[in-house]
Design a protein around this motif. Structure first.
Motif, PDB file in Angstrom:
ATOM      1  N   GLN A  12     -27.101  71.285  29.095  1.00 23.76           N
ATOM      2  CA  GLN A  12     -28.435  71.595  28.610  1.00 23.76           C
ATOM      3  C   GLN A  12     -29.175  70.289  28.358  1.00 23.76           C
ATOM      4  N   PRO A  13     -30.499  70.271  28.506  1.00 25.86           N
ATOM      5  CA  PRO A  13     -31.249  69.066  28.205  1.00 25.86           C
ATOM      6  C   PRO A  13     -31.020  68.610  26.776  1.00 25.86           C
ATOM      7  N   ALA A  14     -30.843  67.298  26.534  1.00 29.40           N
ATOM      8  CA  ALA A  14     -30.517  66.800  25.199  1.00 29.40           C
ATOM      9  C   ALA A  14     -31.748  66.316  24.454  1.00 29.40           C
ATOM     10  N   GLU A  15     -31.717  66.281  23.097  1.00 25.51           N
ATOM     11  CA  GLU A  15     -32.820  65.774  22.297  1.00 25.51           C
ATOM     12  C   GLU A  15     -32.595  64.299  22.040  1.00 25.51           C
ATOM     13  N   LEU A  16     -33.535  63.504  22.440  1.00 23.05           N
ATOM     14  CA  LEU A  16     -33.342  62.066  22.397  1.00 23.05           C
ATOM     15  C   LEU A  16     -34.683  61.400  22.157  1.00 23.05           C
ATOM     16  N   GLN A  17     -34.713  60.451  21.225  1.00 20.96           N
ATOM     17  CA  GLN A  17     -35.929  59.703  20.954  1.00 20.96           C
ATOM     18  C   GLN A  17     -36.038  58.542  21.941  1.00 20.96           C
ATOM     19  N   LEU A  18     -37.072  58.574  22.761  1.00 17.47           N
ATOM     20  CA  LEU A  18     -37.324  57.500  23.712  1.00 17.47           C
ATOM     21  C   LEU A  18     -38.674  56.879  23.408  1.00 17.47           C
ATOM     22  N   ARG A  19     -38.776  55.591  23.611  1.00 18.22           N
ATOM     23  CA  ARG A  19     -40.024  54.894  23.289  1.00 18.22           C
ATOM     24  C   ARG A  19     -40.222  53.753  24.277  1.00 18.22           C
ATOM     25  N   VAL A  20     -41.432  53.602  24.779  1.00 19.71           N
ATOM     26  CA  VAL A  20     -41.745  52.463  25.633  1.00 19.71           C
ATOM     27  C   VAL A  20     -42.856  51.642  24.982  1.00 19.71           C
ATOM     28  N   ASP A  21     -42.766  50.343  25.152  1.00 21.40           N
ATOM     29  CA  ASP A  21     -43.744  49.415  24.573  1.00 21.40           C
ATOM     30  C   ASP A  21     -44.553  48.804  25.716  1.00 21.40           C
ATOM     31  N   LEU A  32     -36.935  52.118  29.791  1.00 23.24           N
ATOM     32  CA  LEU A  32     -36.449  53.491  29.791  1.00 23.24           C
ATOM     33  C   LEU A  32     -34.980  53.559  30.195  1.00 23.24           C
ATOM     34  N   SER A  33     -34.609  52.835  31.241  1.00 20.75           N
ATOM     35  CA  SER A  33     -33.221  52.893  31.704  1.00 20.75           C
ATOM     36  C   SER A  33     -32.268  52.325  30.657  1.00 20.75           C
ATOM     37  N   GLN A  34     -32.681  51.272  29.945  1.00 21.71           N
ATOM     38  CA  GLN A  34     -31.832  50.682  28.911  1.00 21.71           C
ATOM     39  C   GLN A  34     -31.605  51.650  27.760  1.00 21.71           C
ATOM     40  N   GLN A  35     -32.650  52.383  27.369  1.00 23.25           N
ATOM     41  CA  GLN A  35     -32.508  53.359  26.281  1.00 23.25           C
ATOM     42  C   GLN A  35     -31.602  54.514  26.689  1.00 23.25           C
ATOM     43  N   LEU A  36     -31.739  54.973  27.913  1.00 27.73           N
ATOM     44  CA  LEU A  36     -30.876  56.050  28.392  1.00 27.73           C
ATOM     45  C   LEU A  36     -29.427  55.572  28.502  1.00 27.73           C
ATOM     46  N   LEU A  45     -25.804  60.966  24.532  1.00 25.86           N
ATOM     47  CA  LEU A  45     -25.796  61.776  25.751  1.00 25.86           C
ATOM     48  C   LEU A  45     -24.360  61.831  26.247  1.00 25.86           C
ATOM     49  N   THR A  46     -23.735  62.984  26.147  1.00 25.41           N
ATOM     50  CA  THR A  46     -22.333  63.127  26.505  1.00 25.41           C
ATOM     51  C   THR A  46     -22.194  63.543  27.966  1.00 25.41           C
ATOM     52  N   PRO A  47     -21.002  63.311  28.572  1.00 25.63           N
ATOM     53  CA  PRO A  47     -20.793  63.765  29.943  1.00 25.63           C
ATOM     54  C   PRO A  47     -21.103  65.243  30.093  1.00 25.63           C
ATOM     55  N   GLY A  48     -21.879  65.588  31.111  1.00 24.99           N
ATOM     56  CA  GLY A  48     -22.282  66.961  31.342  1.00 24.99           C
ATOM     57  C   GLY A  48     -23.674  67.265  30.843  1.00 24.99           C
ATOM     58  N   SER A  49     -24.234  66.400  29.955  1.00 26.57           N
ATOM     59  CA  SER A  49     -25.589  66.630  29.461  1.00 26.57           C
ATOM     60  C   SER A  49     -26.593  66.503  30.606  1.00 26.57           C
ATOM     61  N   LEU A  50     -27.638  67.314  30.544  1.00 21.41           N
ATOM     62  CA  LEU A  50     -28.682  67.284  31.563  1.00 21.41           C
ATOM     63  C   LEU A  50     -29.906  66.559  31.042  1.00 21.41           C
ATOM     64  N   LEU A  51     -30.534  65.791  31.902  1.00 22.43           N
ATOM     65  CA  LEU A  51     -31.835  65.222  31.594  1.00 22.43           C
ATOM     66  C   LEU A  51     -32.904  66.156  32.138  1.00 22.43           C
ATOM     67  N   GLY A  52     -34.048  66.201  31.479  1.00 23.26           N
ATOM     68  CA  GLY A  52     -35.149  67.005  32.000  1.00 23.26           C
ATOM     69  C   GLY A  52     -35.632  66.447  33.330  1.00 23.26           C
ATOM     70  N   ASN A  53     -36.498  67.175  33.995  1.00 20.72           N
ATOM     71  CA  ASN A  53     -36.953  66.685  35.298  1.00 20.72           C
ATOM     72  C   ASN A  53     -37.898  65.505  35.136  1.00 20.72           C
ATOM     73  N   GLU A  54     -38.107  64.790  36.242  1.00 20.24           N
ATOM     74  CA  GLU A  54     -38.902  63.561  36.203  1.00 20.24           C
ATOM     75  C   GLU A  54     -40.343  63.827  35.810  1.00 20.24           C
ATOM     76  N   ILE A  55     -40.894  64.947  36.241  1.00 17.43           N
ATOM     77  CA  ILE A  55     -42.287  65.272  35.909  1.00 17.43           C
ATOM     78  C   ILE A  55     -42.436  65.444  34.403  1.00 17.43           C
ATOM     79  N   ASP A  56     -41.485  66.174  33.785  1.00 14.59           N
ATOM     80  CA  ASP A  56     -41.546  66.414  32.340  1.00 14.59           C
ATOM     81  C   ASP A  56     -41.416  65.110  31.564  1.00 14.59           C
ATOM     82  N   LEU A  57     -40.440  64.290  31.945  1.00 11.64           N
ATOM     83  CA  LEU A  57     -40.220  63.026  31.246  1.00 11.64           C
ATOM     84  C   LEU A  57     -41.406  62.087  31.422  1.00 11.64           C
TER      85      LEU A  57
END
Length: 258
Positions: A12-21, A32-36, A45-57
């Motif tokens: 399932q998509p995970a809840e994660l705080q992401l921030r870009v400066d 973004l890649s470093q935070q992920l 983010l555990t093995p098997g977790s899903l990320l949302g699609n690129e459009i949503d992110l």
């Protein structure tokens, strides 16, 4: 700009705080890649977790789709994410980064929350080859104990380990070898590990190694040879190990010579 992004419930998509400066000179895709990557390494983010699609992110962070795609692709290239048709972008695993110090792989994996497991392939006394005899300081052809194991993390093969020890050094029970680390067994037997001589290299996987480690033939492998000494200067173990480069890295700390 913060973003609640993924839940750590598997698949399932995970809840994660992401921030870009946007004022930072660091490229947005790299931020973004470093935070992920950090979220994967720290277990958010555990093995098997899903990320949302690129459009949503992209919409949540106010980034372009190519920027998000580049960030995700960099983690796909590292083997941390995989794109699955009909499923989406999924966390595969985190790469183990092991410091170059006198510690066991089992202890390092356990400390990193990687759920280590072991399958013993061979556990027997055999004659020492010239290489093993030289490493352990025993006569060629004399008895030494060979323990050969596959080490797993999160139920995936991580490394193929071959360890030679002087015969009679300690009891090497197969069941115990599959439930704990070799260095723990040595310490429990009263052996004080003091220092080691180690070399690190790399080469392509043979067909047999690829089959054991879940790689393709020719995939890059990291190699490590280590001779370990106790506090009396006696060689107590000679290890010859191979690791999946897609799952494993050695970390060095370098100091400027005064």
């Amino acid at each position: 700009m913060p973003c609640d992004y993924a839940r750590t419930v598997p698949n399932q998509p995970a809840e994660l705080q992401l921030r870009v400066d946007r004022t930072s000179p660091v490229p947005l895709y790299f931020q973004l890649s470093q935070q992920l990557e950090a979220a994967i390494e720290h277990g958010t983010l555990t093995p098997g977790s899903l990320l949302g699609n690129e459009i949503d992110l992209a919409g949540r962070l106010g980034l372009s789709r190519p920027t998000v795609r580049q960030a995700i692709q960099s983690l796909v290239d590292k083997g941390l994410l995989v794109r699955r048709r009909g499923v989406g972008t999924q966390v595969v695993h985190s790469q183990v980064k092991r410091p170059l110090e006198l510690s066991s792989l089992y202890d390092d994996l356990e400390a990193a929350g990687q759920r280590p497991a072991t399958r013993v392939l061979h556990n027997a006394v055999e004659p020492a080859t010239a290489e093993v005899a030289a490493a352990l300081g025993v006569p060629e052809g004399s008895d030494v104990h060979l323990v050969e194991r596959l080490r797993y993390a999160h139920d995936e093969p991580m490394a193929h380990l071959r360890n030679h020890l002087p015969a009679g050094l300690l009891a090497l029970d197969t069941e115990q070898l599959e439930s704990t680390g070799l260095y723990r067994m040595m310490r429990a037997a009263g052996i004080t590990l003091h220092s080691a001589r180690q070399s690190v290299g790399a080469r392509a996987a043979t067909a047999d190694e690829a089959g054991r480690l879940g790689e393709v033939e020719g995939a890059p492998l990291l190699t490590m040879e280590r001779t370990t000494f106790d506090d009396t200067g006696r060689a107590v173990e000679f290890g010859s190990h191979v690791y999946r480069a897609s799952r494993y890295a050695f970390e060095f700390q370098l100091l400027v010579r005064p």
